[in-house]
Design a protein around this motif. Sequence first.
Motif, PDB file in Angstrom:
ATOM      1  N   ASN A  86      18.634  25.506  84.041  1.00 12.25           N
ATOM      2  CA  ASN A  86      18.959  26.046  83.005  1.00 12.25           C
ATOM      3  C   ASN A  86      18.382  27.628  83.551  1.00 12.25           C
ATOM      4  O   ASN A  86      19.447  28.862  83.415  1.00 12.25           O
ATOM      5  CB  ASN A  86      18.323  26.511  81.831  1.00 12.25           C
ATOM      6  N   ALA A  87      18.163  27.684  84.546  1.00 16.87           N
ATOM      7  CA  ALA A  87      17.265  28.883  85.214  1.00 16.87           C
ATOM      8  C   ALA A  87      18.324  29.502  85.928  1.00 16.87           C
ATOM      9  O   ALA A  87      18.680  30.365  86.161  1.00 16.87           O
ATOM     10  CB  ALA A  87      15.749  28.834  86.061  1.00 16.87           C
ATOM     11  N   VAL A  88      19.339  28.099  86.747  1.00  8.95           N
ATOM     12  CA  VAL A  88      20.320  28.689  87.495  1.00  8.95           C
ATOM     13  C   VAL A  88      21.522  29.351  86.499  1.00  8.95           C
ATOM     14  O   VAL A  88      21.911  30.275  87.566  1.00  8.95           O
ATOM     15  CB  VAL A  88      20.805  27.302  88.850  1.00  8.95           C
ATOM     16  N   ILE A  89      22.019  29.257  85.781  1.00 11.08           N
ATOM     17  CA  ILE A  89      22.865  29.126  84.870  1.00 11.08           C
ATOM     18  C   ILE A  89      22.926  29.956  84.724  1.00 11.08           C
ATOM     19  O   ILE A  89      23.403  31.703  84.318  1.00 11.08           O
ATOM     20  CB  ILE A  89      22.797  28.283  83.863  1.00 11.08           C
ATOM     21  N   ARG A  90      21.093  30.886  83.996  1.00 16.47           N
ATOM     22  CA  ARG A  90      20.779  31.800  83.027  1.00 16.47           C
ATOM     23  C   ARG A  90      20.765  32.886  84.791  1.00 16.47           C
ATOM     24  O   ARG A  90      21.315  34.357  84.667  1.00 16.47           O
ATOM     25  CB  ARG A  90      19.705  31.935  82.886  1.00 16.47           C
ATOM     26  N   GLU A  91      20.523  32.850  85.888  1.00 13.33           N
ATOM     27  CA  GLU A  91      20.818  34.004  86.312  1.00 13.33           C
ATOM     28  C   GLU A  91      21.298  34.973  86.544  1.00 13.33           C
ATOM     29  O   GLU A  91      21.581  36.048  87.058  1.00 13.33           O
ATOM     30  CB  GLU A  91      19.901  33.190  88.094  1.00 13.33           C
ATOM     31  N   ARG A  92      23.428  34.007  86.447  1.00 15.80           N
ATOM     32  CA  ARG A  92      24.400  34.608  86.979  1.00 15.80           C
ATOM     33  C   ARG A  92      25.349  35.567  85.806  1.00 15.80           C
ATOM     34  O   ARG A  92      25.231  36.321  86.118  1.00 15.80           O
ATOM     35  CB  ARG A  92      25.234  33.423  87.100  1.00 15.80           C
ATOM     36  N   GLY A  93      24.386  34.422  84.684  1.00 19.79           N
ATOM     37  CA  GLY A  93      25.194  35.285  83.450  1.00 19.79           C
ATOM     38  C   GLY A  93      24.653  35.072  82.504  1.00 19.79           C
ATOM     39  O   GLY A  93      23.749  33.942  81.743  1.00 19.79           O
ATOM     40  N   VAL A  94      24.119  36.055  81.416  1.00 21.37           N
ATOM     41  CA  VAL A  94      22.834  36.076  80.998  1.00 21.37           C
ATOM     42  C   VAL A  94      23.099  35.389  79.669  1.00 21.37           C
ATOM     43  O   VAL A  94      22.735  34.652  78.720  1.00 21.37           O
ATOM     44  CB  VAL A  94      21.937  37.751  80.204  1.00 21.37           C
ATOM     45  N   PHE A  95      24.472  34.952  78.886  1.00 23.90           N
ATOM     46  CA  PHE A  95      25.796  34.887  78.358  1.00 23.90           C
ATOM     47  C   PHE A  95      25.779  33.490  78.439  1.00 23.90           C
ATOM     48  O   PHE A  95      25.742  32.571  76.432  1.00 23.90           O
ATOM     49  CB  PHE A  95      26.952  35.803  77.182  1.00 23.90           C
ATOM     50  N   TYR A  96      25.711  32.793  79.345  1.00 22.68           N
ATOM     51  CA  TYR A  96      25.446  31.401  79.267  1.00 22.68           C
ATOM     52  C   TYR A  96      24.151  30.585  79.486  1.00 22.68           C
ATOM     53  O   TYR A  96      23.527  30.921  80.071  1.00 22.68           O
ATOM     54  CB  TYR A  96      26.699  31.243  80.992  1.00 22.68           C
ATOM     55  N   SER A  97      24.582  30.534  78.894  1.00 23.15           N
ATOM     56  CA  SER A  97      23.152  29.107  79.063  1.00 23.15           C
ATOM     57  C   SER A  97      23.244  27.770  79.039  1.00 23.15           C
ATOM     58  O   SER A  97      24.520  27.273  78.649  1.00 23.15           O
ATOM     59  CB  SER A  97      22.055  28.778  77.261  1.00 23.15           C
ATOM     60  N   TYR A  98      21.783  27.275  78.708  1.00 30.21           N
ATOM     61  CA  TYR A  98      22.326  25.291  79.508  1.00 30.21           C
ATOM     62  C   TYR A  98      22.818  24.690  78.749  1.00 30.21           C
ATOM     63  O   TYR A  98      23.975  24.065  78.749  1.00 30.21           O
ATOM     64  CB  TYR A  98      21.296  24.783  79.561  1.00 30.21           C
ATOM     65  N   SER A  99      22.453  25.018  77.327  1.00 31.88           N
ATOM     66  CA  SER A  99      22.962  24.248  76.186  1.00 31.88           C
ATOM     67  C   SER A  99      24.481  24.578  75.681  1.00 31.88           C
ATOM     68  O   SER A  99      25.015  23.386  75.956  1.00 31.88           O
ATOM     69  CB  SER A  99      22.684  24.247  74.685  1.00 31.88           C
ATOM     70  N   LYS A 100      25.150  25.533  76.825  1.00 31.71           N
ATOM     71  CA  LYS A 100      26.478  25.922  76.243  1.00 31.71           C
ATOM     72  C   LYS A 100      27.317  25.057  77.080  1.00 31.71           C
ATOM     73  O   LYS A 100      28.420  24.616  77.434  1.00 31.71           O
ATOM     74  CB  LYS A 100      27.181  27.643  76.250  1.00 31.71           C
ATOM     75  N   LEU A 101      25.903  25.104  78.185  1.00 29.42           N
ATOM     76  CA  LEU A 101      27.197  24.767  79.639  1.00 29.42           C
ATOM     77  C   LEU A 101      27.296  23.074  79.646  1.00 29.42           C
ATOM     78  O   LEU A 101      27.949  22.201  79.816  1.00 29.42           O
ATOM     79  CB  LEU A 101      26.302  24.381  80.539  1.00 29.42           C
ATOM     80  N   ILE A 102      26.404  22.432  78.794  1.00 32.07           N
ATOM     81  CA  ILE A 102      26.371  20.787  78.578  1.00 32.07           C
ATOM     82  C   ILE A 102      27.255  20.572  77.691  1.00 32.07           C
ATOM     83  O   ILE A 102      27.912  19.831  77.503  1.00 32.07           O
ATOM     84  CB  ILE A 102      24.537  20.060  78.108  1.00 32.07           C
ATOM     85  N   HIS A 103      27.368  21.163  75.966  1.00 31.60           N
ATOM     86  CA  HIS A 103      28.189  21.077  75.623  1.00 31.60           C
ATOM     87  C   HIS A 103      29.556  21.451  76.186  1.00 31.60           C
ATOM     88  O   HIS A 103      31.202  21.291  75.765  1.00 31.60           O
ATOM     89  CB  HIS A 103      28.452  22.387  74.113  1.00 31.60           C
ATOM     90  N   ASP A 104      29.780  22.800  77.279  1.00 30.56           N
ATOM     91  CA  ASP A 104      31.349  22.613  77.276  1.00 30.56           C
ATOM     92  C   ASP A 104      31.769  21.300  78.554  1.00 30.56           C
ATOM     93  O   ASP A 104      33.032  21.071  78.788  1.00 30.56           O
ATOM     94  CB  ASP A 104      31.170  23.832  78.235  1.00 30.56           C
ATOM     95  N   LEU A 105      30.441  20.310  79.578  1.00 30.97           N
ATOM     96  CA  LEU A 105      30.690  20.056  79.808  1.00 30.97           C
ATOM     97  C   LEU A 105      31.445  18.498  78.866  1.00 30.97           C
ATOM     98  O   LEU A 105      32.300  17.758  79.457  1.00 30.97           O
ATOM     99  CB  LEU A 105      29.632  18.727  81.006  1.00 30.97           C
ATOM    100  N   TYR A 106      30.722  18.209  77.896  1.00 33.97           N
ATOM    101  CA  TYR A 106      31.230  17.107  77.110  1.00 33.97           C
ATOM    102  C   TYR A 106      32.304  17.131  76.571  1.00 33.97           C
ATOM    103  O   TYR A 106      33.567  16.421  76.318  1.00 33.97           O
ATOM    104  CB  TYR A 106      30.048  16.827  75.932  1.00 33.97           C
ATOM    105  N   LYS A 107      33.095  19.182  76.815  1.00 37.12           N
ATOM    106  CA  LYS A 107      34.258  18.736  75.950  1.00 37.12           C
ATOM    107  C   LYS A 107      34.697  19.024  76.737  1.00 37.12           C
ATOM    108  O   LYS A 107      36.142  17.772  76.423  1.00 37.12           O
ATOM    109  CB  LYS A 107      34.452  20.518  75.689  1.00 37.12           C
ATOM    110  N   SER A 108      34.796  19.442  78.335  1.00 40.70           N
ATOM    111  CA  SER A 108      36.152  18.649  79.036  1.00 40.70           C
ATOM    112  C   SER A 108      35.994  17.652  79.353  1.00 40.70           C
ATOM    113  O   SER A 108      36.472  17.184  80.612  1.00 40.70           O
ATOM    114  CB  SER A 108      35.461  20.011  80.229  1.00 40.70           C
TER     115      SER A 108
END
Length: 128
Positions: free
Chosen positions: A66-88
């Motif tokens: 979560n810390a690394v993901i939020r570092e680059r883009g504020v609009f992208y969070s851990y939960s969205k990343l995990i959701h997108d991983l499962y979707k793809s």
Amino acid sequence: MTRIKRGYIARRRRTKIHLFASSFRGAHSRLTRTITQQKIRALVSSHRDRDKQKRNFRRLWITRINAVIRERGVFYSYSKLIHDLYKSKLLLNRKILAQIAISNRNCLYMISKEIKKEIYFKEYVGLI
């Protein structure tokens, strides 16, 4: 009546317990009754703490990602990343993602960017 000599089974059991408790302090390593009590307590604690350790490591991995993901883009969070991983249908567990986040942040950014691109393309085309 003749004297019957006792067997060695009880002594063997006690020495086995004493070997388990050799690192304990005081009476906990000397007296058989307290050794058995401490042995039960130690085994219960070790079983409980193994489960707690798994929980703590999972929390640590999630925090790192979560810390690394939020570092680059504020609009992208851990939960969205995990959701997108499962979707793809990309099978990366949290431990691997945390290792990637620490060792090579750009790689994690590339993964998240590609996932976003793929999912938005599928939504645009109408495959999802």
